[in-house]
Every structure is written in C-alpha cells, then in structure tokens.
Design a protein around this motif. Structure first.
Motif, PDB file in Angstrom:
ATOM      1  N   LYS A   1     -29.615  43.048 113.963  1.00  0.00           N
ATOM      2  CA  LYS A   1     -29.565  42.837 115.408  1.00  0.00           C
ATOM      3  C   LYS A   1     -29.432  41.325 115.603  1.00  0.00           C
ATOM      4  O   LYS A   1     -30.323  40.560 115.252  1.00  0.00           O
ATOM      5  CB  LYS A   1     -30.829  43.371 116.069  1.00  0.00           C
ATOM      6  CG  LYS A   1     -31.003  44.879 115.965  1.00  0.00           C
ATOM      7  CD  LYS A   1     -32.311  45.317 116.610  1.00  0.00           C
ATOM      8  CE  LYS A   1     -32.477  46.822 116.504  1.00  0.00           C
ATOM      9  NZ  LYS A   1     -32.588  47.272 115.093  1.00  0.00           N
ATOM     10  N   ILE A   2     -28.271  40.924 116.109  1.00  0.00           N
ATOM     11  CA  ILE A   2     -27.942  39.503 116.150  1.00  0.00           C
ATOM     12  C   ILE A   2     -27.565  39.096 117.573  1.00  0.00           C
ATOM     13  O   ILE A   2     -26.834  39.808 118.261  1.00  0.00           O
ATOM     14  CB  ILE A   2     -26.756  39.174 115.218  1.00  0.00           C
ATOM     15  CG1 ILE A   2     -26.936  39.791 113.822  1.00  0.00           C
ATOM     16  CG2 ILE A   2     -26.544  37.674 115.107  1.00  0.00           C
ATOM     17  CD1 ILE A   2     -25.706  39.676 112.958  1.00  0.00           C
ATOM     18  N   LYS A   3     -28.030  37.936 117.977  1.00  0.00           N
ATOM     19  CA  LYS A   3     -27.510  37.291 119.174  1.00  0.00           C
ATOM     20  C   LYS A   3     -26.691  36.092 118.709  1.00  0.00           C
ATOM     21  O   LYS A   3     -27.181  35.250 117.947  1.00  0.00           O
ATOM     22  CB  LYS A   3     -28.628  36.826 120.100  1.00  0.00           C
ATOM     23  CG  LYS A   3     -28.096  36.132 121.362  1.00  0.00           C
ATOM     24  CD  LYS A   3     -29.227  35.671 122.288  1.00  0.00           C
ATOM     25  CE  LYS A   3     -28.665  34.948 123.504  1.00  0.00           C
ATOM     26  NZ  LYS A   3     -29.732  34.464 124.415  1.00  0.00           N
ATOM     27  N   LEU A   4     -25.431  36.033 119.159  1.00  0.00           N
ATOM     28  CA  LEU A   4     -24.538  34.950 118.776  1.00  0.00           C
ATOM     29  C   LEU A   4     -24.271  34.105 120.006  1.00  0.00           C
ATOM     30  O   LEU A   4     -23.738  34.594 121.006  1.00  0.00           O
ATOM     31  CB  LEU A   4     -23.238  35.505 118.202  1.00  0.00           C
ATOM     32  CG  LEU A   4     -23.416  36.398 116.964  1.00  0.00           C
ATOM     33  CD1 LEU A   4     -22.805  37.750 117.193  1.00  0.00           C
ATOM     34  CD2 LEU A   4     -22.817  35.755 115.737  1.00  0.00           C
ATOM     35  N   THR A   5     -24.645  32.844 119.947  1.00  0.00           N
ATOM     36  CA  THR A   5     -24.495  31.961 121.106  1.00  0.00           C
ATOM     37  C   THR A   5     -23.424  30.910 120.859  1.00  0.00           C
ATOM     38  O   THR A   5     -23.083  30.586 119.717  1.00  0.00           O
ATOM     39  CB  THR A   5     -25.824  31.249 121.416  1.00  0.00           C
ATOM     40  OG1 THR A   5     -26.164  30.386 120.317  1.00  0.00           O
ATOM     41  CG2 THR A   5     -26.953  32.268 121.607  1.00  0.00           C
ATOM     42  N   ASN A   6     -22.886  30.391 121.981  1.00  0.00           N
ATOM     43  CA  ASN A   6     -21.955  29.248 121.950  1.00  0.00           C
ATOM     44  C   ASN A   6     -20.710  29.491 121.103  1.00  0.00           C
ATOM     45  O   ASN A   6     -20.198  28.569 120.455  1.00  0.00           O
ATOM     46  CB  ASN A   6     -22.677  27.986 121.450  1.00  0.00           C
ATOM     47  CG  ASN A   6     -23.807  27.583 122.363  1.00  0.00           C
ATOM     48  OD1 ASN A   6     -23.647  27.596 123.585  1.00  0.00           O
ATOM     49  ND2 ASN A   6     -24.958  27.251 121.786  1.00  0.00           N
TER      50      ASN A   6
ATOM     51  N   VAL B   1     -22.812  36.824 122.681  1.00  0.00           N
ATOM     52  CA  VAL B   1     -22.512  38.205 122.285  1.00  0.00           C
ATOM     53  C   VAL B   1     -23.681  38.732 121.463  1.00  0.00           C
ATOM     54  O   VAL B   1     -24.328  37.988 120.716  1.00  0.00           O
ATOM     55  CB  VAL B   1     -21.196  38.272 121.469  1.00  0.00           C
ATOM     56  CG1 VAL B   1     -20.939  39.676 120.972  1.00  0.00           C
ATOM     57  CG2 VAL B   1     -20.015  37.788 122.321  1.00  0.00           C
ATOM     58  N   TRP B   2     -23.948  40.027 121.603  1.00  0.00           N
ATOM     59  CA  TRP B   2     -25.021  40.683 120.859  1.00  0.00           C
ATOM     60  C   TRP B   2     -24.443  41.734 119.927  1.00  0.00           C
ATOM     61  O   TRP B   2     -23.407  42.347 120.225  1.00  0.00           O
ATOM     62  CB  TRP B   2     -26.006  41.345 121.826  1.00  0.00           C
ATOM     63  CG  TRP B   2     -26.838  40.371 122.597  1.00  0.00           C
ATOM     64  CD1 TRP B   2     -28.130  40.009 122.355  1.00  0.00           C
ATOM     65  CD2 TRP B   2     -26.430  39.620 123.752  1.00  0.00           C
ATOM     66  NE1 TRP B   2     -28.562  39.086 123.274  1.00  0.00           N
ATOM     67  CE2 TRP B   2     -27.539  38.822 124.140  1.00  0.00           C
ATOM     68  CE3 TRP B   2     -25.238  39.527 124.486  1.00  0.00           C
ATOM     69  CZ2 TRP B   2     -27.493  37.973 125.228  1.00  0.00           C
ATOM     70  CZ3 TRP B   2     -25.195  38.662 125.564  1.00  0.00           C
ATOM     71  CH2 TRP B   2     -26.319  37.898 125.937  1.00  0.00           C
ATOM     72  N   VAL B   3     -25.106  41.948 118.805  1.00  0.00           N
ATOM     73  CA  VAL B   3     -24.711  42.963 117.826  1.00  0.00           C
ATOM     74  C   VAL B   3     -25.903  43.872 117.563  1.00  0.00           C
ATOM     75  O   VAL B   3     -27.013  43.397 117.291  1.00  0.00           O
ATOM     76  CB  VAL B   3     -24.245  42.316 116.505  1.00  0.00           C
ATOM     77  CG1 VAL B   3     -23.992  43.388 115.441  1.00  0.00           C
ATOM     78  CG2 VAL B   3     -22.991  41.480 116.729  1.00  0.00           C
ATOM     79  N   ASP B   4     -25.676  45.192 117.661  1.00  0.00           N
ATOM     80  CA  ASP B   4     -26.733  46.164 117.384  1.00  0.00           C
ATOM     81  C   ASP B   4     -26.106  47.407 116.769  1.00  0.00           C
ATOM     82  O   ASP B   4     -25.105  47.915 117.276  1.00  0.00           O
ATOM     83  CB  ASP B   4     -27.466  46.525 118.684  1.00  0.00           C
ATOM     84  CG  ASP B   4     -28.633  47.475 118.445  1.00  0.00           C
ATOM     85  OD1 ASP B   4     -29.194  47.463 117.331  1.00  0.00           O
ATOM     86  OD2 ASP B   4     -28.976  48.236 119.367  1.00  0.00           O
ATOM     87  N   GLU B   5     -26.676  47.869 115.666  1.00  0.00           N
ATOM     88  CA  GLU B   5     -26.157  49.032 114.927  1.00  0.00           C
ATOM     89  C   GLU B   5     -24.672  48.872 114.583  1.00  0.00           C
ATOM     90  O   GLU B   5     -23.912  49.828 114.572  1.00  0.00           O
ATOM     91  CB  GLU B   5     -26.385  50.330 115.713  1.00  0.00           C
ATOM     92  CG  GLU B   5     -27.855  50.692 115.841  1.00  0.00           C
ATOM     93  CD  GLU B   5     -28.064  52.104 116.374  1.00  0.00           C
ATOM     94  OE1 GLU B   5     -27.153  52.651 117.020  1.00  0.00           O
ATOM     95  OE2 GLU B   5     -29.148  52.658 116.119  1.00  0.00           O
TER      96      GLU B   5
ATOM     97  N   PRO C   1     -26.708  41.515 127.466  1.00  0.00           N
ATOM     98  CA  PRO C   1     -27.937  41.327 126.683  1.00  0.00           C
ATOM     99  C   PRO C   1     -28.558  42.648 126.242  1.00  0.00           C
ATOM    100  O   PRO C   1     -28.546  43.631 126.988  1.00  0.00           O
ATOM    101  CB  PRO C   1     -28.857  40.582 127.653  1.00  0.00           C
ATOM    102  CG  PRO C   1     -27.936  39.892 128.602  1.00  0.00           C
ATOM    103  CD  PRO C   1     -26.757  40.819 128.760  1.00  0.00           C
ATOM    104  N   ILE C   2     -29.069  42.680 125.019  1.00  0.00           N
ATOM    105  CA  ILE C   2     -29.753  43.847 124.464  1.00  0.00           C
ATOM    106  C   ILE C   2     -31.252  43.581 124.528  1.00  0.00           C
ATOM    107  O   ILE C   2     -31.722  42.510 124.122  1.00  0.00           O
ATOM    108  CB  ILE C   2     -29.295  44.100 123.018  1.00  0.00           C
ATOM    109  CG1 ILE C   2     -27.817  44.534 123.010  1.00  0.00           C
ATOM    110  CG2 ILE C   2     -30.152  45.172 122.349  1.00  0.00           C
ATOM    111  CD1 ILE C   2     -27.234  44.683 121.629  1.00  0.00           C
ATOM    112  N   SER C   3     -31.982  44.553 125.042  1.00  0.00           N
ATOM    113  CA  SER C   3     -33.420  44.347 125.270  1.00  0.00           C
ATOM    114  C   SER C   3     -34.242  44.382 123.987  1.00  0.00           C
ATOM    115  O   SER C   3     -35.369  43.906 123.949  1.00  0.00           O
ATOM    116  CB  SER C   3     -33.945  45.408 126.241  1.00  0.00           C
ATOM    117  OG  SER C   3     -33.716  46.721 125.731  1.00  0.00           O
TER     118      SER C   3
END
Length: 427
Positions: free
Chosen positions: A41-46, A60-64, A71-73
C-alpha cells in the motif's frame, strides 16, 4: 405494444450509428485488472504522471496492485516522494519467440524487466516445451506472456521447415522424434475448410490466448502449393482465412497474421484479422497500397512493426532501399491512422532494439513512439486487461524516469529509476 414502421426503425438505427461514430474512443467496460493482494500500500507524491498526451503532477495511491487517484483511507505501508520525476506505463514486446526455451532464460527475462518491458507476446510456441517454464511468467514479479502455441499453415508451409531443422539440431530431444510427432504441437496443417472442421477442437484444446495464421506469398498460392522447392516459403490458402477468422472470433480469440507481402497484408485485413504480425515487404521493398492502409484503419487492425528484421541484410547492396521502403510504409500507416505496436521478432533481442531503430527512422514524434511502445503494444498483447494506461482502477504497473521522454526519448530505458509491477517494486 408500440409498432414502428420499418422506415422509422431504419432511421433510428442510422441516427444511432451516426451518433456513436462521433463518440471518442473510451476504455472498454469489459476490461479486467489483475489484483495483487500481496502488493504494497503506497502513497506516491510529487510525481508527474503520463495521461496519454502529457504529464500531470499529482499524488497517487496503490492498493492491492491497483492505481487510485483518490486518497485511500487504509494505513499506507510506505510513502514515496517522487521528487518531480516522470511516470509512464511499462513497455511491451509485441512479437517474439525467445521465452520458450530454458536456454539462458533468466538472462532473457532480466533483459526484458531491466529495460522496463513487462509484457511479451509469443507468436508461436510448443506447449510441451514451454509448460515447464510457465512458473516464471504471469505473476507480479515476473513477465506476463500471451501465447499462440501452434500456428495454422498449409502443407509444406512456414514454420514446418523451421521445426524440421530444429528437430535435426536436437532442440526437441525428449519431446519429439519425428516431424510427424511435432504436428499439432508446433503447427497445424489446414489446407481447406474440411481440415479446419476436423482440427478446430484440437486447436482449442491447447488453450491458445490467440490464433496465429501463416500467410506467405498468397498471390502465388496455386503455383507454390504443390512445389517442394518452396518448402517453408508458403502458407495458407487465402480463401480459407476468412473462415479461420470467423471461427476464432466465435471462440472469443483474436487472430494474428504473419505476412510477407503486401498482397498477404490485404488478404489478412480484408478477412478481418485483428493484428498483422509483421510490416510486409521488409525483404522485397514494395509499398503498401493506400486503400489497404485505409481498410486496416477502418477495421481497427493493429500492425506490429518488426522492422529490426531488415538489419539481417545490412551488408546487402539493397539495404538502403529496403530501409527507405520500410520508412515510406510506416509514414503511410501513420498518415492513415493505423494503430502500430512495437515488436521485434529478434530472438536474441527484445523490443528495445526495435524502438531504437524506429526512433532513428525519424518517422514518429516522441509522443507517438511512447504510445506505440506502451499503450498500443500492451493492448494488442492483453486486450482484455487494464494495462497500458495510468488510470483509476488500472494495474499499478509503471516506470519512474528521471527525465521527460516527450522532450528526449532517445535513451529512455537508461533513465529508469524505479520499476513497479502490480504494486510490487522490482529490483
């Protein structure tokens, strides 16, 4: 019940067609993404994310293993600051045969992945030979491959001579003893519609992802079909091709056509194939007819480039003319809006070399080359998957570059700083 006069029905139908023809291309609603529950589970910024035309700065967020632009909670495993770098979909190889053998296999896999190539289309393979190797493929940390298995040809057609030569070299030791043993594993002989009736269930039993057909010098089919001097240099009866395409489409399978000549190109496009596996006349230097290019566009046929094959004639006096013919054919296909995918058909290489040659031909803009190598190539390999684009709900497979490829694409693979496949970071 309301009764509509036939004329009214015809008008409504025509109006609907006209309206739909004006609607821009949209993502297919039947596409599916391969999730990866084990992905981070990754949050990618900038990061500057490619949107199909240019780059947009966003988080951008990555999940599964899937992308999310909202945004992913859930708590994130990690947050990565991309510091203004450029994110694009991974590359693909739309035509090769070099992942079927165990010989130097890990080197080949590493070469693909290191160069950001995640998807490979194998235009023919022997199921008995590749099955023991499949654990390498179609997983988050490996290459994804699409397989045709045995291609359809006619008596004495390509690739029978090739299979016979490899049998003599001992490549099939422990698998086959005679060329007759290889039939249906390495090729299917389809001389007429009766053969197609008799063989179709057997063809499907191998579980191909698509159907590969062989068209070679179809304008000389009658002259070559019984002449043994053309062994390995001929292919299907062109009159059988429409029925093959019909059967394949009824079975939910796309059709990819090997072609040698511009006449083969026309036969394949007219029959409704989904993909032309080679640019025609690489060895003979003849132009594609304008009306045939227009027909390919109308039928949404993808043409895979394979222009690297011409380099095998680099020492020949006609090499310059062959390259110029390739260039003019590419210009025509581009002008008519035909969708082009990048594939090399070079056993000891991959689509990086093909990309470099295409770049040197100065036919395409950086944007066009990028879309050919990412979007078009991925879509013709896995047409039912959410890959090739950086969109909501698509697979989180992408490359992070330290340079904007729209400004300079010449050394794009050397600018890769991070490779992510289905939410997993590749080393």
């Amino acid at each position: 019940m309301i009764y509509e006069k036939p004329a009214v029905k015809s008008f409504v139908f025509l109006f609907t067609v006209l309206v739909l023809s004006c609607v821009p291309d949209l993502p297919k609603d039947n596409l599916k993404a391969r999730k990866n529950p084990d992905g981070l589970k990754i949050k990618l910024t900038n990061g500057n994310w490619f949107n199909g035309e240019n780059f947009t700065k966003r988080d951008v967020w990555v999940d599964e293993g899937l992308l999310s632009f909202s945004p992913i909670s859930k708590p994130m495993d990690t947050v990565l600051d991309l510091t203004g770098k450029y994110i694009i979909p991974p590359f693909a190889e739309a035509h090769n045969h070099n992942l079927e053998s165990a010989y130097k296999l890990q080197d080949r896999i590493d070469s693909y992945l290191n160069n950001g190539i995640f998807y490979v289309k194998l235009l023919s393979s022997i199921k008995k030979r590749i099955d023991p190797l499949m654990h390498h493929y179609n997983k988050p940390l490996g290459l994804d491959v699409s397989l045709a298995h045995a291609p359809l040809t006619a008596n004495g057609g390509h690739p029978i001579a090739l299979r016979k030569r490899y049998l003599h070299y001992g490549y099939f030791k422990g698998l086959f003893n005679t060329i007759g043993d290889i039939e249906s594993h390495g090729f299917f002989i389809i001389n007429n519609c009766e053969d197609l009736d008799n063989q179709w269930e057997r063809i499907l039993s191998f579980g191909p992802d698509f159907i590969k057909i062989m068209l070679l010098y179809s304008e000389e089919y009658e002259m070559r079909k019984n002449d043994t001097t053309y062994f390995g240099h001929k292919g299907l009866n062109p009159t059988v091709v429409p029925e093959i395409v019909k059967r394949a489409h009824q079975s939910g399978l796309r059709v990819s056509a090997h072609v040698e000549t511009t006449h083969d190109f026309h036969v394949a496009v007219k029959a409704g194939v989904d993909e032309i596996a080679h640019l025609p006349e690489i060895d003979n230097g003849k132009p594609i007819a304008e009306e045939h290019a227009i027909l390919a566009k109308e039928k949404d046929v993808v043409v895979t480039t394979t222009v690297s094959l011409v380099t095998k004639k680099k020492e020949k006096p006609e090499y310059g003319e062959l390259v110029e013919n390739i260039r003019s054919n590419l210009i025509l296909l581009k002008k008519k809006g035909v969708k082009l995918a990048i594939g090399s058909d070079m056993y000891n290489d991959n689509s990086l070399g093909e990309f470099q040659l295409l770049h040197n031909l100065n036919v395409f803009t950086n944007l066009e080359l990028l879309k050919m190598w990412t979007e078009n190539s991925a879509m013709t390999i896995f047409p039912n998957r959410k890959i090739g684009f950086l969109r909501e709900g698509y697979e989180a497979s992408f490359l992070v570059l330290n340079k904007n490829p729209l400004k300079d694409i010449s050394d794009i693979t050397e600018t890769i700083e991070m490779r992510v496949k289905q939410g997993a970071l590749l080393k």
